[in-house]
Design an enzyme around this catalytic site. Structure first.
Site, PDB file in Angstrom:
ATOM      1  N   SER A 141      56.005  45.402  31.821  1.00  0.00           N
ATOM      2  CA  SER A 141      56.394  46.340  30.773  1.00  0.00           C
ATOM      3  C   SER A 141      55.215  46.933  30.017  1.00  0.00           C
ATOM      4  O   SER A 141      55.397  47.815  29.175  1.00  0.00           O
ATOM      5  CB  SER A 141      57.343  45.675  29.772  1.00  0.00           C
ATOM      6  N   LYS A 174      53.289  42.876  23.265  1.00  0.00           N
ATOM      7  CA  LYS A 174      53.846  44.194  22.990  1.00  0.00           C
ATOM      8  C   LYS A 174      52.999  44.924  21.946  1.00  0.00           C
ATOM      9  O   LYS A 174      52.175  44.323  21.253  1.00  0.00           O
ATOM     10  CB  LYS A 174      55.269  44.074  22.438  1.00  0.00           C
TER      11      LYS A 174
END
Length: 215
Positions: free
Chosen positions: A136, A174
């Protein structure tokens, strides 16, 4: 001679590196220059790279190095004084704390292994390493199987890539952002959605400072 936007971006990158030792993200550069898309940032970076003002560092996430700066008049070039790099055989053993998800959060492992890392990849502060699991963050150049080099800290600014511990049980890699009363953890892959949590659910455990890739 640089265009105004090229000069603004070069100064922004230079100032951020001097302040934190980490290159700004493409999103941060887009916002700082008030551009409509990241493609404009890519064009400016390519132009600066072609003119020899910056270079991209291999095997490191979003890593840029400023090679020179224009003088105040904007016409002449002033070489930067670059500190001597660490010797090639100067390595640091970092604790390797298992795998970190670059996708859906996974259990935060606390391994006992270590990872030998060239000292030149690390800035100041205490660091540890995590093996990346998932895809991701691929648009930031962070791939499955890479080793993320993390500087320990419990604070983060918007746009920084962090290790976030969620609900005191699961960790993920993230981009950190504040969104109203919530914390938003953004992936760098259009196939994944942002994750939103209440502030008390998220604990920052470090910021990305480098990336190590084995071939």
């Amino acid at each position: 001679m640089l265009t105004r936007k090229q000069h603004e971006l070069l100064c922004f990158i230079h100032d951020r590196l001097a302040e934190t030792g980490v290159s700004p993200s493409f999103e941060e550069m887009k916002e700082a220059l008030d551009l409509k898309s990241k493609s404009g940032v890519h064009r400016l970076i390519s132009a600066l790279e072609e003119r020899g003002f910056i270079r991209r560092l291999p095997n490191r996430a979003r890593a840029l190095e400023v090679l020179r700066m224009p003088d105040k008049g904007g016409s002449n070039i002033v070489p930067l004084r670059v500190p001597a790099a660490a010797a090639a055989n100067d390595v640091v053993e970092l604790p390797l704390h298992g795998r970190i998800a670059a996708g859906t959060p996974i259990e935060a492992l606390q391994g006992t292994e270590s990872l030998a890392v060239p000292a030149a990849l690390l800035g100041p502060g205490e660091h540890y390493a995590l093996e990346v699991s998932g895809d991701s963050m691929v648009e930031e150049g962070i791939l499955d199987g890479d080793f993320a080099l993390i500087r320990k800290t419990d604070t983060a600014r918007d746009g920084e890539i962090v290790v976030a511990l969620v609900d005191n049980a699961e960790a993920t890699l993230k981009t950190f952002r504040r969104e109203g009363q919530m914390i938003r953890l953004d992936p760098a892959n259009r196939n994944y959605d942002p994750q939103r949590y209440r502030p008390e659910q998220v604990v920052v455990q470090g910021r990305l400072s480098g990336l190590l890739r084995r071939y």
